[in-house]
Design a protein around this motif. Structure first.
Motif, PDB file in Angstrom:
ATOM      1  N   UNK A  93       0.825  -1.202   0.000  1.00 48.05           N
ATOM      2  CA  UNK A  93       0.000   0.000   0.000  1.00 48.05           C
ATOM      3  C   UNK A  93       0.867   1.263   0.000  1.00 48.05           C
ATOM      4  N   UNK A  94       0.493   2.220  -0.809  1.00 47.43           N
ATOM      5  CA  UNK A  94       1.165   3.524  -0.910  1.00 47.43           C
ATOM      6  C   UNK A  94       2.574   3.446  -1.506  1.00 47.43           C
ATOM      7  N   UNK A  95       2.900   2.338  -2.157  1.00 51.47           N
ATOM      8  CA  UNK A  95       4.199   2.209  -2.825  1.00 51.47           C
ATOM      9  C   UNK A  95       3.964   2.205  -4.326  1.00 51.47           C
ATOM     10  N   UNK A  96       4.683   3.056  -5.049  1.00 52.08           N
ATOM     11  CA  UNK A  96       4.540   3.171  -6.494  1.00 52.08           C
ATOM     12  C   UNK A  96       5.847   2.750  -7.159  1.00 52.08           C
ATOM     13  N   UNK A  97       5.759   1.892  -8.163  1.00 53.11           N
ATOM     14  CA  UNK A  97       6.953   1.433  -8.851  1.00 53.11           C
ATOM     15  C   UNK A  97       7.536   2.548  -9.718  1.00 53.11           C
ATOM     16  N   UNK A  98       8.870   2.687  -9.699  1.00 57.21           N
ATOM     17  CA  UNK A  98       9.573   3.640 -10.556  1.00 57.21           C
ATOM     18  C   UNK A  98      10.964   3.100 -10.833  1.00 57.21           C
TER      19      UNK A  98
END
Length: 429
Positions: free
Chosen positions: A162-167
């Motif tokens: 949750x609240x982690x976005x891949x980059x």
């Protein structure tokens, strides 16, 4: 002009639907066509790490459990590639993951009814069964197809905390190999997860650490890094007999059973854990292990990024200790979640559900639609609650495909065996 009406249209071409396509090649009375939006078939390309193997024997190919004599078997693949003697002297049941990918690509090349660069945009009911709108992703042209039945094989997509976005600095294992060079040139790397993918990535980074300068950390919220249970009697839950028993249970009992089977469904292969430990031990002889941290019982609660550096917030949940670490790269081995097309959610009121996110599925892998239906939607994703060990296991995928093909054909084309194991799960079985 008469409409062409297929018996079956497949949405998605992963190993599950590809297995149906291969088995149907010997069933001329069932006309089927399959679509996938990807450019070509490629099975988990981000995790085709050298020296990594399938966690199931080669017999769990696309067809063998239904038809060992099929020309689409893995044994015929190595024969056609002039590798049968090499495989014979290899003397192992488990095969390299890269070889399984090449095998499935080889099958795809022989099946003219498998179409890539073809995105299924919508599925609607019609008098013939279903109308399927397919967009060519290269030309953007849309074509309409008609079919009596649908089989959904859209697989899964990466699951992120949750609240982690891949980059570019936070990578899921599904993209690991594509990002591996950049990861290894970082000063610090964190691997998150406890399963086979986490262990394989950690081991690959551990081996390569001597050529680079990064520190390496492995965190998992699991209480320990566990070995996959491979006892032969224990493995009999991956059988048609157990799946039949599992389906006979109530919803709540099925959910309890899934939790109990964690040791045989999740964990790390014994050989991988031995390789990791042996390498760690050899490094320790010369005191070279100090740039390595391995810590279970630890949950990732958030990741903040500032000027290319990642601040990872953690919780050692047993001691209730919060702490943070700073790293350059994070590799998330956090698994996958079912990839369910939007058009199925749009039909939510037409379907029966066991929970808000878990639809009812019968023994023939059909979504249970309200009212009597002659045209079916078969599904091979989001089945853990209904079919347990048959949800994602490659060998049991063949059993699922047998059931689907038999139902579409209206006869027993591929008999599903019973009494296949030494155990029974109820008295008198």
């Amino acid at each position: 002009m008469t409409k062409k009406i297929y018996d079956l249209i497949g949405v998605g071409i992963g190993p599950f639907n590809l297995g149906i396509a291969a088995l149907l090649d010997d069933v001329p009375e069932v006309e089927a066509i399959f679509f996938d939006q990807e450019e070509s078939f490629n099975w988990h390309p981000g995790m085709l790490i050298e020296q990594t193997d399938l966690q199931v024997p080669f017999l769990a190919d696309l067809v063998t459990f239904a038809k060992p004599t099929s020309r689409y078997s893995f044994l015929n693949f190595v024969h056609e590639k002039n590798r049968l003697y090499q495989f014979y002297f290899y003397r192992r049941f488990d095969i390299p993951r890269r070889e399984y990918n090449l095998y499935t690509k080889w099958v795809v090349e022989q099946l003219p009814n498998c179409h890539f660069k073809s995105e299924v945009m919508n599925v609607t009911k019609c008098s013939e069964g279903y109308e399927v709108k397919v967009k060519n992703t290269v030309t953007n042209e849309t074509h309409v197809y008609f079919t009596k039945h649908i089989v959904v094989g859209t697989g899964s997509v990466p699951f992120l905390p949750e609240n982690v976005v891949q980059n570019e600095h936070i990578i899921h294992t599904s993209d690991y190999l594509q990002a591996a060079e950049d990861i290894k040139n970082a000063r610090s790397v964190l691997v998150v997860g406890s399963g086979q993918s986490a262990a394989e990535v950690f081991y690959e980074l551990l081996e390569n650490q001597k050529h680079f300068q990064y520190s390496l950390t492995w965190l998992t919220r699991s209480p320990q890094i566990s070995q996959l249970e491979m006892a032969k009697l224990g493995q009999e839950v991956f059988s048609p007999d157990y799946v039949s028993y599992f389906q006979s249970l109530s919803y709540s009992k099925r959910k309890d059973a899934i939790d109990r089977m964690d040791t045989v469904r999740n964990g790390v292969d014994k050989e991988t854990l031995i390789n990791i430990y042996n390498l760690l031990y050899n490094r320790s002889v010369e005191g070279k292990e100090r740039n390595i941290t391995i810590q279970p019982l630890t949950e990732i609660t958030g990741i903040n990024e500032t000027d290319g550096k990642l601040e990872v917030h953690c919780l050692q949940w047993e001691k209730e200790m919060e702490f943070s670490i700073e790293v350059d790269k994070v590799v998330l081995a956090t698994g996958y979640k079912p990839n369910i097309p939007q058009w199925i959610w749009d039909k939510k009121e037409e379907l029966e559900w066991e929970s808000p996110r878990e639809f009812k599925v019968d023994e023939k892998f059909r979504l249970i639609q309200k009212g009597k239906k002659d045209h079916h939607i078969y599904i091979s994703t989001n089945l853990e609650h209904s079919h347990g060990t048959a949800a994602t296991n490659l060998s049991l995928a063949v059993m699922r495909n047998q059931a689907i093909i038999n139902d579409v054909a209206g006869k027993e084309v591929y008999p599903i065996p019973k009494n296949t194991i030494f155990q029974q799960f109820v008295p008198g079985d």
